[in-house]
Design an enzyme around this catalytic site. Sequence first.
Site, PDB file in Angstrom:
ATOM      1  N   ASP A  74     -18.461  13.328  -1.183  1.00  0.00           N
ATOM      2  CA  ASP A  74     -19.779  13.456  -0.537  1.00  0.00           C
ATOM      3  C   ASP A  74     -20.613  12.191  -0.762  1.00  0.00           C
ATOM      4  OD1 ASP A  74     -19.616  14.262  -3.177  1.00  0.00           O
ATOM      5  OD2 ASP A  74     -21.134  15.832  -3.021  1.00  0.00           O
TER       6      ASP A  74
ATOM      7  N   TYR B 242      -3.791  19.711   5.089  1.00  0.00           N
ATOM      8  CA  TYR B 242      -3.009  19.762   6.333  1.00  0.00           C
ATOM      9  C   TYR B 242      -1.538  20.053   6.048  1.00  0.00           C
ATOM     10  CZ  TYR B 242      -7.080  17.506   8.599  1.00  0.00           C
ATOM     11  OH  TYR B 242      -8.332  17.199   9.077  1.00  0.00           O
TER      12      TYR B 242
ATOM     13  N   ASP C 181      -9.379  11.763   6.921  1.00  0.00           N
ATOM     14  CA  ASP C 181      -9.571  11.997   8.355  1.00  0.00           C
ATOM     15  C   ASP C 181     -11.047  11.880   8.703  1.00  0.00           C
ATOM     16  OD1 ASP C 181      -9.154  12.728  10.970  1.00  0.00           O
ATOM     17  OD2 ASP C 181      -8.645  14.816  10.547  1.00  0.00           O
TER      18      ASP C 181
ATOM     19  N   ASP D  99     -13.164   8.462  10.612  1.00  0.00           N
ATOM     20  CA  ASP D  99     -13.893   8.596  11.879  1.00  0.00           C
ATOM     21  C   ASP D  99     -15.345   8.167  11.689  1.00  0.00           C
ATOM     22  OD1 ASP D  99     -11.567   9.693  12.941  1.00  0.00           O
ATOM     23  OD2 ASP D  99     -12.622  11.295  14.000  1.00  0.00           O
TER      24      ASP D  99
ATOM     25  N   LYS E  85     -12.796  14.858  -5.158  1.00  0.00           N
ATOM     26  CA  LYS E  85     -13.845  15.820  -5.511  1.00  0.00           C
ATOM     27  C   LYS E  85     -13.355  16.592  -6.732  1.00  0.00           C
ATOM     28  CE  LYS E  85     -17.784  17.938  -4.505  1.00  0.00           C
ATOM     29  NZ  LYS E  85     -19.115  17.327  -4.401  1.00  0.00           N
TER      30      LYS E  85
END
Length: 332
Positions: free
Chosen positions: A205, A124, A229, A233, A172
Site C-alpha cells: 500500500d 493467480y 499486476d 498498470d 504485505k
Amino acid sequence: MPYKIILLPGDGIGPEVIAAAEQVLRALPLDMEFTRAEIGFGAYERLGTPLPDSTLDAIRSSHAALFGAVTTPPNIPGYFSPVVRMRQKLDLYANLRPTRSIPHPSSRPGIDMLLVRENTEGLYSGVERLEDDGNRAITERIITRKGSERIIRKAFDLARQAGRNKVHVVHKANVLRQTCGLFRAVALEVAKEYPEIEMLEMLVDTCAMELVRAPEQFEVIVTTNLFGDILSDEACMFVGGLGVAASANIGAQASVFEPVHGSAPPLVGTGKANPTATFLATAMMLEHIGETESAAHLRSAIESCIAEGQVTPDLGGTLTTTEMTEKVKCRL
Ligand code: NAI
Ligand code: MG
C-alpha cells in the site's frame, strides 16, 4: 539459421498491432521466420479452446513469441483466460514491466524503472472454490520458496546487469504473515548474494502511494503476482498510458512478449490502436534474443516519432496505426 518467431495475434486490436510489429521486424536487417498461432476467444469459437496445444508447442520450439491481446468474456462456463494459462503451462515465471519516461508532454520526466512480477503463483494460482451453497468464495494464495527464489534472483540479476543500485521488495508481510512472510524471508537471503545492490522493503500500500508521489525513486521493484499486476498498470500512467506499455514473460524454456493493454474492442478497425506498446515489446524481444543493436534502432525510431508528434490519437496525434507504423519503418 533464421530466428523462429511465433506471432500470436489474438482478438480485437491484437491482429492490428501484431501486423504492425511484423512489418517493423521485416524492415530490420534480421533473418527471421514468422509463424502465426491461435489464441483467444476467436480460437475458442473456431477450435473449441482458447489455447490449443499446438500453440504451446509452437512457442516451446521457437526463439520467442510476440503476442497481441485477447478478449476474455466473463460469462462462459468452463472458459479460462488463455493468458494466465499460457504463463503457467510454459512456466513463464518472470513478468518484466519496464516504465520509462517518453519524450511527450503527458509523460513525467526522469522515470526509468523495471517492475519484476512473479507470474505463475500467488493469488493467480487458480485454486478457487465455492462453499456454503455459493455464499462463501475462497481463493488460495500459494507462495513457494522455489517460486520466490527464482523471481527475486531474476530481479537482482537484472539490476546487476543494468548497473542499478537498489531493489525494492514489495510485500504485505505485516498482515499476510505466512505467504508474504516467506517471500520476504527468501528476499533477505537472496539479497546477501548481491552486496553491491541495496535491498529496500516496502509494504504494497505504501508502494502504491509512493509510485504516485515520487515514481523517480524506483529502479527495480520485485513483487508477487497480483501486487505486480496492479502496481505495473498504475506505473504506466505516468509515461503515456496503456498505448505505450510493454511487457515480457520469461521462462527457462520459452518467452512471450506483449503489450500490457487488452483487446480494446471499441478501437477495432478504427485505426486508433497505438502500435507503440507492441513495438516496445518487440524491442524487448530483440534484446532477449541478443539482437541489441536492432532493438536500439527500433527504440530510437519510436522515440523520434513520439518526440515529433507522429503518433496516434491517444497521445494527441492524428496518425492511424498503419501511418504510425510507416513512420517508424522510415526511420529504420
Ligand atoms: P484494454 O486494455 O483493452 O482497454 C483499456 C483502455 O485503453 C481503453 O480505453 C482502450 O481504448 C485503451 N487502449 C488499449 N490499448 C490501446 C492502444 N493500443 N492504443 C490506444 N488505446 C488503447 O482493457 P479493457 O477494456 O479492460 O478490456 C478489453 C478486453 O481485453 C477484455 O476482454 C479483457 O479481458 C481483455 N484484456 C486482455 C489482456 C491481454 O490480452 N493481455 C489484458 C487486459 C485486458
Ligand atoms: Mg493487468
